[in-house]
Design a protein around this motif. Sequence first.
Motif, short mmCIF file in Angstrom:
data_model
loop_
_atom_site.label_atom_id
_atom_site.label_comp_id
_atom_site.label_asym_id
_atom_site.label_seq_id
_atom_site.Cartn_x
_atom_site.Cartn_y
_atom_site.Cartn_z
N ALA A 101 -17.39 47.81 21.97
CA ALA A 101 -17.69 46.25 22.43
C ALA A 101 -17.05 44.91 21.87
N LEU A 102 -16.64 45.68 20.58
CA LEU A 102 -15.93 44.03 19.27
C LEU A 102 -14.47 44.61 19.16
N THR A 103 -14.16 45.70 19.85
CA THR A 103 -12.51 45.46 19.77
C THR A 103 -11.64 45.41 20.48
N ASN A 104 -10.69 44.73 20.72
CA ASN A 104 -9.97 43.74 20.92
C ASN A 104 -9.25 45.00 21.87
N GLY A 105 -9.24 44.43 23.89
CA GLY A 105 -8.60 45.42 25.07
C GLY A 105 -9.69 45.83 25.68
N TYR A 106 -11.29 45.53 24.56
CA TYR A 106 -12.30 46.47 25.51
C TYR A 106 -13.46 45.51 25.45
N ASN A 107 -14.05 46.55 26.73
CA ASN A 107 -16.12 45.93 26.77
C ASN A 107 -16.67 46.34 26.84
N VAL A 108 -18.02 44.89 27.16
CA VAL A 108 -19.22 46.12 26.77
C VAL A 108 -19.48 47.32 27.84
N MET A 109 -18.68 47.76 29.15
CA MET A 109 -19.14 48.49 29.74
C MET A 109 -18.51 49.62 28.76
N ASP A 110 -17.55 49.48 28.15
CA ASP A 110 -16.32 50.66 27.55
C ASP A 110 -17.03 51.13 26.70
N GLY A 111 -17.97 50.20 25.80
CA GLY A 111 -18.89 50.46 24.93
C GLY A 111 -19.57 51.55 25.13
N LEU A 112 -20.49 50.40 26.17
CA LEU A 112 -21.30 51.61 26.67
C LEU A 112 -21.00 52.94 27.26
N LEU A 113 -19.84 53.03 27.34
CA LEU A 113 -20.31 54.70 27.89
C LEU A 113 -18.77 55.31 26.80
N VAL A 114 -18.81 54.53 25.76
CA VAL A 114 -18.21 55.50 24.71
C VAL A 114 -19.54 56.29 23.98
N GLY A 115 -20.39 54.66 23.73
CA GLY A 115 -21.06 55.33 23.03
C GLY A 115 -22.37 56.57 24.31
N GLY A 116 -22.72 56.72 25.53
CA GLY A 116 -23.30 57.63 26.27
C GLY A 116 -22.77 59.21 25.53
N ILE A 117 -21.72 58.86 25.62
CA ILE A 117 -20.32 60.22 25.70
C ILE A 117 -21.28 60.60 24.21
N VAL A 118 -20.80 60.11 23.32
CA VAL A 118 -21.42 60.61 21.83
C VAL A 118 -23.25 60.52 21.82
N PHE A 119 -23.51 60.23 22.09
CA PHE A 119 -25.16 60.60 22.32
C PHE A 119 -25.30 62.10 23.25
N VAL A 120 -24.52 61.86 24.19
CA VAL A 120 -24.94 62.73 25.08
C VAL A 120 -23.87 64.57 23.79
N CYS A 121 -22.85 64.46 23.42
CA CYS A 121 -23.16 65.21 22.62
C CYS A 121 -23.35 65.59 21.62
N LEU A 122 -24.25 63.87 21.21
CA LEU A 122 -25.20 64.97 19.96
C LEU A 122 -26.16 65.46 19.94
N VAL A 123 -27.27 64.39 21.23
CA VAL A 123 -28.42 64.93 21.61
C VAL A 123 -27.91 66.52 21.80
N LEU A 124 -26.99 67.21 22.50
CA LEU A 124 -27.95 68.45 23.51
C LEU A 124 -27.76 69.82 22.02
N PRO A 125 -26.88 69.44 21.02
CA PRO A 125 -26.92 70.41 19.59
C PRO A 125 -28.39 70.15 19.04
N ALA A 126 -28.86 68.95 18.98
CA ALA A 126 -29.71 68.46 18.76
C ALA A 126 -32.07 69.07 19.21
N PHE A 127 -30.97 68.64 20.74
CA PHE A 127 -32.65 69.68 21.22
C PHE A 127 -31.60 71.26 21.14
N TYR A 128 -30.47 71.86 21.15
CA TYR A 128 -30.60 73.44 20.54
C TYR A 128 -31.13 73.47 19.43
N MET A 129 -30.76 72.80 18.33
CA MET A 129 -31.67 73.41 17.04
C MET A 129 -32.92 72.69 17.00
N TYR A 130 -33.94 72.08 17.56
CA TYR A 130 -35.06 72.04 18.13
C TYR A 130 -35.63 73.27 18.44
#
Length: 139
Positions: A101-130
């Motif tokens: 969101a703080l990068t030039n040319g991107y806004n908060v929605m872009d940040g939420l999209l990237v953060g959401g994708i990163v969250f999903v990509c990391l949470v799936l292996p965490a639940f698999y390990m669980y």
Amino acid sequence: MEKIKDERLQLKNLKNIRITFIVQTLGILGILLYDLINYGMDGMTNNPVWFVFILTGVINAYLSMSISVEHEKTKRSPVTRLYISLGVITLISLLFVTFTALTNGYNVMDGLLVGGIVFVCLVLPAFYMYGLRQKERDE
């Protein structure tokens, strides 16, 4: 063709497969590096070999997780480890949201999209390990 029953030969066969996988991966990396140098990042990621490389990396990571769970020395609660993983994953995702969101040319929605994708990509292996740890604890 007869099935191999000698454990020494099975181990030798597995080592041969591992060496073949390493050579194949180095070949794929060489092809991708060539594409990166000549055609740039877009040319490299448009190559179908890129998809094969990413797919084999993900499959290899998931297969290694089950081995690493079986060889864990400390027997802590799987729930505690899941909560710790979720906390770290949330922190990493929030950092991605903030920095995108703080990068030039991107806004908060872009940040939420990237953060959401990163969250999903990391949470799936965490639940698999669980699930793997829970299964190992139950046995």
